[in-house]
Motif scaffolding. Structure first.
Motif, mmCIF file in Angstrom:
data_model
loop_
_atom_site.group_PDB
_atom_site.id
_atom_site.type_symbol
_atom_site.label_atom_id
_atom_site.label_comp_id
_atom_site.label_asym_id
_atom_site.label_seq_id
_atom_site.Cartn_x
_atom_site.Cartn_y
_atom_site.Cartn_z
ATOM 1 N N ILE A 1 33.928 41.163 44.976
ATOM 2 C CA ILE A 1 34.570 42.514 45.259
ATOM 3 C C ILE A 1 34.525 42.915 46.933
ATOM 4 O O ILE A 1 35.834 43.338 47.337
ATOM 5 C CB ILE A 1 34.099 43.482 44.353
ATOM 6 C CG1 ILE A 1 34.470 43.487 42.881
ATOM 7 C CG2 ILE A 1 34.431 44.839 44.798
ATOM 8 C CD1 ILE A 1 33.633 44.084 41.999
ATOM 9 N N LYS B 1 43.819 43.793 45.218
ATOM 10 C CA LYS B 1 43.192 44.940 44.438
ATOM 11 C C LYS B 1 43.147 44.423 42.972
ATOM 12 O O LYS B 1 42.497 44.976 42.235
ATOM 13 C CB LYS B 1 44.522 45.867 44.565
ATOM 14 C CG LYS B 1 44.517 46.952 46.005
ATOM 15 C CD LYS B 1 45.489 47.498 45.913
ATOM 16 C CE LYS B 1 45.492 48.344 47.394
ATOM 17 N NZ LYS B 1 46.577 49.394 47.556
ATOM 18 N N LYS B 2 44.207 43.639 42.474
ATOM 19 C CA LYS B 2 44.367 43.084 41.326
ATOM 20 C C LYS B 2 43.037 42.206 40.774
ATOM 21 O O LYS B 2 42.219 42.503 39.977
ATOM 22 C CB LYS B 2 45.425 41.908 41.298
ATOM 23 C CG LYS B 2 45.592 41.449 39.617
ATOM 24 C CD LYS B 2 46.704 40.374 39.723
ATOM 25 C CE LYS B 2 46.815 39.978 38.416
ATOM 26 N NZ LYS B 2 47.795 38.708 38.062
ATOM 27 N N LYS C 1 40.117 44.582 40.516
ATOM 28 C CA LYS C 1 40.090 45.264 39.056
ATOM 29 C C LYS C 1 39.364 44.107 37.931
ATOM 30 O O LYS C 1 38.627 44.405 37.247
ATOM 31 C CB LYS C 1 41.646 45.638 38.674
ATOM 32 C CG LYS C 1 42.017 46.923 39.326
ATOM 33 C CD LYS C 1 43.388 47.219 38.769
ATOM 34 C CE LYS C 1 43.593 48.471 39.268
ATOM 35 N NZ LYS C 1 45.085 49.071 39.016
ATOM 36 N N GLU C 2 39.787 42.848 38.170
ATOM 37 C CA GLU C 2 39.497 41.770 37.346
ATOM 38 C C GLU C 2 37.755 41.784 37.470
ATOM 39 O O GLU C 2 37.133 41.671 36.278
ATOM 40 C CB GLU C 2 40.034 40.421 37.592
ATOM 41 C CG GLU C 2 41.464 40.469 37.335
ATOM 42 C CD GLU C 2 42.333 39.305 37.738
ATOM 43 O OE1 GLU C 2 41.807 38.563 38.225
ATOM 44 O OE2 GLU C 2 43.496 39.218 37.201
ATOM 45 N N GLU D 1 35.856 43.690 38.438
ATOM 46 C CA GLU D 1 35.030 45.101 38.096
ATOM 47 C C GLU D 1 34.806 45.001 36.525
ATOM 48 O O GLU D 1 33.936 45.565 36.037
ATOM 49 C CB GLU D 1 35.908 46.267 38.475
ATOM 50 C CG GLU D 1 35.380 46.437 40.047
ATOM 51 C CD GLU D 1 36.473 47.651 40.465
ATOM 52 O OE1 GLU D 1 35.991 48.097 41.598
ATOM 53 O OE2 GLU D 1 37.401 47.994 39.903
ATOM 54 N N THR D 2 35.935 44.566 35.846
ATOM 55 C CA THR D 2 35.894 44.529 34.363
ATOM 56 C C THR D 2 35.087 43.589 33.879
ATOM 57 O O THR D 2 34.234 43.956 32.918
ATOM 58 C CB THR D 2 37.441 44.045 33.793
ATOM 59 O OG1 THR D 2 38.410 45.121 34.413
ATOM 60 C CG2 THR D 2 37.558 43.889 32.236
#
Length: 247
Positions: A71, A119-120, A123-124, A126-127
């Motif tokens: 990240i 950014k995509k 998010k992946e 972080e999920t």
């Protein structure tokens, strides 16, 4: 009754008596171990489960750390793209022709795409990280429960062992002393029979004309041979060593 020979060798009767005494001592050891029941196995299973949970938690935390690093890398990538966009926008104000302007414009578009991709991916990551953090939390909760169970089972086992260990040690010493009276071949046979016997009985008496181990009838002539104590006789059905009840 047979006597010991002048050479000091044990008679068959001496050996049978030693075997029967050894059986009685080992049966007493078995009773003590029965008191402990399945506790030693339960303790071992819990220890293995706690160790497995600790390994799982460590692996998950390591994966979470890697995701955090990923990240941060993507965030750094966004910053780099922002700097490049500012640089290209600044250069556009001083271009000499449309071709140079379009070239810089494409670079700006490319960096904006890079930002969206970062950014995509963030998010992946972080999920994925959230799912692993939840797995760590549930594993830690389960490990806490298992550690409490383990502590309880260990105390229970320690209490039983402390109450019986001294008696077991005395019996084991007594068994070792008796084993010295039995020749190696016969002792090996005794241990093999005992290991294979469901109740740990390798030497049994003849009771009511039947084997005290499997309860099959013993023929009268065979009973007389057993009573004579001239040779070691085993049950033809279960393989246990037979002795007369008056031994």
């Amino acid at each position: 009754m047979d006597k010991k020979t002048n050479t000091g060798e044990k008679t068959v009767e001496d050996r049978l008596r030693a075997l029967y005494n050894l059986q009685k001592v080992m049966s007493d050891v078995d009773k003590i171990r029965t008191l402990r029941g399945e506790l030693p196995l339960e303790v071992q299973d819990l220890e293995d489960e706690v160790e497995g949970l600790e390994t799982r938690i460590n692996n998950l935390n390591s994966e979470i750390k890697n995701l955090n690093n990923n990240i941060q890398d993507k965030k750094n990538g966004i910053k780099e793209s922002d700097l490049l966009i500012k640089k290209y926008e600044s250069q556009q104000s001083s271009v000499r022709n449309n071709r140079e302007f379009e070239s810089l414009n494409k670079e700006i578009e490319f960096q904006n795409l890079e930002k969206e991709l970062c950014k995509k991916r963030i998010k992946e990551f972080e999920t994925e990280m959230k799912a692993k953090q939840e797995a760590v939390a549930s594993s830690e909760e389960l490990m806490g429960e298992r550690k409490a169970d383990l502590e309880s089972k260990k105390k229970e086992l320690e209490n039983i062992v402390s109450d019986t260990q001294e008696d077991e040690d005395k019996l084991k010493k007594k068994a070792k002393d008796i084993e010295k009276e039995i020749d190696e071949r016969l002792l090996t046979a005794f241990k093999r029979i005992r290991k294979n016997a469901r109740n740990g009985l390798a030497v049994v008496t003849v009771e009511r004309d039947a084997c005290g181990g499997c309860f099959n009838k013993i023929p009268p002539q065979r009973q007389l041979d057993i009573q004579s104590r001239k040779k070691v006789i085993v049950c033809e059905y279960c393989g246990r060593i037979l002795v007369d009840s008056e031994l």
